[in-house]
Design an enzyme around this catalytic site. Structure first.
Site, mmCIF file in Angstrom:
data_model
loop_
_atom_site.group_PDB
_atom_site.id
_atom_site.type_symbol
_atom_site.label_atom_id
_atom_site.label_comp_id
_atom_site.label_asym_id
_atom_site.label_seq_id
_atom_site.Cartn_x
_atom_site.Cartn_y
_atom_site.Cartn_z
ATOM 1 N N GLU A 1 -16.577 24.949 -34.794
ATOM 2 C CA GLU A 1 -15.858 25.719 -35.809
ATOM 3 C C GLU A 1 -15.979 27.239 -35.578
ATOM 4 O O GLU A 1 -14.984 27.967 -35.655
ATOM 5 C CB GLU A 1 -16.500 25.339 -37.143
ATOM 6 C CG GLU A 1 -15.726 25.688 -38.346
ATOM 7 C CD GLU A 1 -16.647 25.720 -39.570
ATOM 8 O OE1 GLU A 1 -17.824 25.292 -39.467
ATOM 9 O OE2 GLU A 1 -16.171 26.197 -40.605
ATOM 10 N N MET B 1 -29.180 15.514 -37.798
ATOM 11 C CA MET B 1 -28.371 16.721 -37.974
ATOM 12 C C MET B 1 -27.123 16.419 -38.793
ATOM 13 O O MET B 1 -26.728 15.270 -38.938
ATOM 14 C CB MET B 1 -28.030 17.337 -36.621
ATOM 15 C CG MET B 1 -29.199 18.112 -36.033
ATOM 16 S SD MET B 1 -28.730 19.039 -34.567
ATOM 17 C CE MET B 1 -30.228 19.996 -34.300
ATOM 18 N N GLY B 2 -26.478 17.457 -39.260
ATOM 19 C CA GLY B 2 -25.293 17.323 -40.102
ATOM 20 C C GLY B 2 -25.381 18.340 -41.222
ATOM 21 O O GLY B 2 -26.049 18.121 -42.221
ATOM 22 N N ARG B 3 -24.764 19.482 -40.968
ATOM 23 C CA ARG B 3 -24.855 20.607 -41.909
ATOM 24 C C ARG B 3 -23.999 20.368 -43.153
ATOM 25 O O ARG B 3 -24.496 20.335 -44.268
ATOM 26 C CB ARG B 3 -24.393 21.876 -41.175
ATOM 27 C CG ARG B 3 -24.388 23.124 -42.010
ATOM 28 C CD ARG B 3 -24.061 24.305 -41.144
ATOM 29 N NE ARG B 3 -25.146 24.613 -40.238
ATOM 30 C CZ ARG B 3 -26.207 25.355 -40.549
ATOM 31 N NH1 ARG B 3 -26.308 25.864 -41.750
ATOM 32 N NH2 ARG B 3 -27.147 25.584 -39.664
ATOM 33 N N THR C 1 -18.737 19.311 -30.886
ATOM 34 C CA THR C 1 -19.837 19.398 -31.853
ATOM 35 C C THR C 1 -20.384 18.002 -32.080
ATOM 36 O O THR C 1 -19.619 17.040 -32.239
ATOM 37 C CB THR C 1 -19.460 20.006 -33.222
ATOM 38 O OG1 THR C 1 -20.460 19.632 -34.165
ATOM 39 C CG2 THR C 1 -18.125 19.557 -33.765
ATOM 40 N N ILE C 2 -21.699 17.895 -32.087
ATOM 41 C CA ILE C 2 -22.279 16.581 -32.371
ATOM 42 C C ILE C 2 -22.002 16.190 -33.817
ATOM 43 O O ILE C 2 -22.064 15.030 -34.160
ATOM 44 C CB ILE C 2 -23.800 16.529 -32.081
ATOM 45 C CG1 ILE C 2 -24.592 17.462 -32.999
ATOM 46 C CG2 ILE C 2 -24.106 16.809 -30.622
ATOM 47 C CD1 ILE C 2 -26.077 17.142 -33.025
ATOM 48 N N ASP C 3 -21.674 17.186 -34.665
ATOM 49 C CA ASP C 3 -21.460 16.888 -36.085
ATOM 50 C C ASP C 3 -20.128 16.180 -36.364
ATOM 51 O O ASP C 3 -19.943 15.630 -37.442
ATOM 52 C CB ASP C 3 -21.504 18.181 -36.913
ATOM 53 C CG ASP C 3 -22.890 18.806 -36.929
ATOM 54 O OD1 ASP C 3 -23.835 18.157 -36.448
ATOM 55 O OD2 ASP C 3 -23.024 19.945 -37.408
ATOM 56 N N HIS D 1 -33.321 18.423 -32.141
ATOM 57 C CA HIS D 1 -32.518 18.700 -30.942
ATOM 58 C C HIS D 1 -32.517 17.563 -29.936
ATOM 59 O O HIS D 1 -31.725 17.605 -28.990
ATOM 60 C CB HIS D 1 -32.991 20.007 -30.298
ATOM 61 C CG HIS D 1 -32.748 21.179 -31.194
ATOM 62 N ND1 HIS D 1 -33.639 21.553 -32.172
ATOM 63 C CD2 HIS D 1 -31.682 22.015 -31.300
ATOM 64 C CE1 HIS D 1 -33.148 22.591 -32.832
ATOM 65 N NE2 HIS D 1 -31.961 22.884 -32.330
HETATM 66 O O1 F6P Z 1 -23.870 22.445 -33.981
HETATM 67 C C1 F6P Z 1 -24.123 22.046 -35.275
HETATM 68 C C2 F6P Z 1 -25.544 21.640 -35.417
HETATM 69 O O2 F6P Z 1 -25.739 20.511 -34.644
HETATM 70 C C3 F6P Z 1 -25.938 21.408 -36.891
HETATM 71 O O3 F6P Z 1 -25.894 20.088 -37.290
HETATM 72 C C4 F6P Z 1 -27.320 21.973 -36.954
HETATM 73 O O4 F6P Z 1 -27.605 22.444 -38.248
HETATM 74 C C5 F6P Z 1 -27.266 23.069 -35.972
HETATM 75 O O5 F6P Z 1 -26.400 22.644 -34.960
HETATM 76 C C6 F6P Z 1 -28.612 23.475 -35.431
HETATM 77 O O6 F6P Z 1 -28.428 24.277 -34.339
HETATM 78 P P1 F6P Z 1 -29.455 25.336 -33.754
HETATM 79 O O7 F6P Z 1 -30.794 24.716 -33.801
HETATM 80 O O8 F6P Z 1 -28.975 25.563 -32.391
HETATM 81 O O9 F6P Z 1 -29.373 26.533 -34.622
#
Ligand code: F6P
Length: 343
Positions: free
Chosen positions: A103, A170-172, A126-128, A273
């Site tokens: 995004e 993960m998943g914001r 994006t993995i999300d 990660h």
């Molecule tokens: O790219 C999105 C994401 O995978 C989110 O789900 C997660 O919050 C974020 O990346 C964390 O990324 P980083 O640790 O690189 O800041």
């Protein structure tokens, strides 16, 4: 024709497959030259380049990460960022830019194209899996497989000790990884950012699982929130360079609350990660390769301001602005399907 490429935002498995496919087709079929920019928009702002040609992309198909490096640098929040991008592109004789990102990266590409005439083509990653303009982004399938394997393994240890295991994924803003891996792994509770959760209800599911003589696995997306609270973080909010709050903490908080309320021992596993690292799944290699082939075709057609996207089994082109117009979140009815298995 000289084509610039960069990868921005959080890395994800399949980035190298896109780079390889675009370079292979661009060099072999169209006789293009390539130049890579190091660490996303930062490399383009600072003029840090990486040689990119067929020798540089040999053997990278199964490699995780990105040979170009990545960052969350935002040119619109960097002094003279846009001017320096324009100058560096001119100095490097770059005619077109392929930006591979989520995004944030694609939002920057859309603005650079619309407001500053930079000839950009976008590739969604994006993995999300939260970009609405494409059915799937690469990286997601790999992340789901990693999380599912972890859940499979956690069932046996949870049952040996009759503990609650809370798995934070993960998943914001979107709970796709939690939903897919939770369903595939047979989790007993799945919590997503789209639906606030009721702690009493969660504890009810945990207790009923113990009553059936099994140990519960709770899968929680890092952006999930309790009904009467806000984002749960580990400490004071820290921000990444694009300005987003760094997530993680809800899993630990949830385990403590469950333990206090049910009297059952609860532990947390934060996959973090691990979900983004390592070799891409076959599906992600397939999707990323096709995105790379179609992105270079868009460049050849002079079809700028566009992003390649998956629709069914076809790769189509959509306006870059569509990529960031709306987040693709988990719809209520889809989440409701998973509730059959809660408790
Ligand atoms: O790219 C999105 C994401 O995978 C989110 O789900 C997660 O919050 C974020 O990346 C964390 O990324 P980083 O640790 O690189 O800041």
């Amino acid at each position: 024709m000289r084509v610039g490429m960069l990868t921005g935002g959080g890395d994800c498995p399949g980035l190298n497959a896109v780079i390889r496919a675009a370079v292979r087709k661009g060099v072999q079929d169209y006789d293009y030259d390539f130049i890579g920019y190091r660490d996303g928009w930062r490399g383009l702002i600072q003029g840090i380049t990486v040689p990119l040609g067929i020798p540089a992309v040999r053997g990278i198909l199964p490699r995780g990460g990105t040979i170009l490096g990545s960052s969350r640098t935002n040119p619109f929040k960097t002094a003279d960022g846009v001017r320096r991008i324009q100058e560096n592109l001119a100095e490097d004789d770059v005619d077109a830019l392929i930006a591979i990102g989520g995004e944030d990266t694609l939002g920057v590409a859309a603005r650079l194209h619309a407001d500053h005439g930079v000839r950009c083509v976008g590739v969604p990653k994006t993995i999300d899996n939260d970009l609405s303009a494409t059915d799937y982004t690469f990286g997601f399938d790999t992340a789901v497989n990693i999380a599912t394997e972890a859940i499979d393994r956690l069932h046996t240890t949870a049952e040996s000790h009759m503990r609650v295991l809370v798995v934070e994924v993960m998943g914001r803003h979107a709970g796709w990884i939690a939903l897919h891996s939770g369903l595939a792994g047979g989790a007993n509770v799945i919590l997503v950012p789209e639906q606030r959760f009721d702690l009493d209800e969660v504890c009810g599911w945990v207790t009923s699982r113990f009553r059936a003589s099994y140990a519960p696995i709770v899968v929680v997306a890092e952006g999930a929130m309790p009904e009467d609270g806000d984002l749960v973080l580990k400490g004071a909010a820290a921000h990444d360079s694009f300005g987003h709050v760094r997530l993680s903490g809800v899993g630990e908080w949830l385990a403590k609350e469950i333990e206090a309320r049910t009297g059952k021992e609860a532990r947390t596993i934060v996959l973090g990660h691990v979900q983004r690292g390592g070799t891409p799944s076959a599906f992600d290699r397939w999707l990323a390769t096709r995105f790379g082939l179609h992105a270079i075709d868009a460049v050849r057609d002079g079809d700028f301001g566009r992003m390649v996207a998956l629709r069914g089994t076809d790769i189509v082109r959509v306006p870059l602005t569509d990529a960031t117009a709306r987040l693709k979140t988990v719809p209520g009815p889809l989440y409701a399907e998973a509730r059959t298995f809660f408790g």
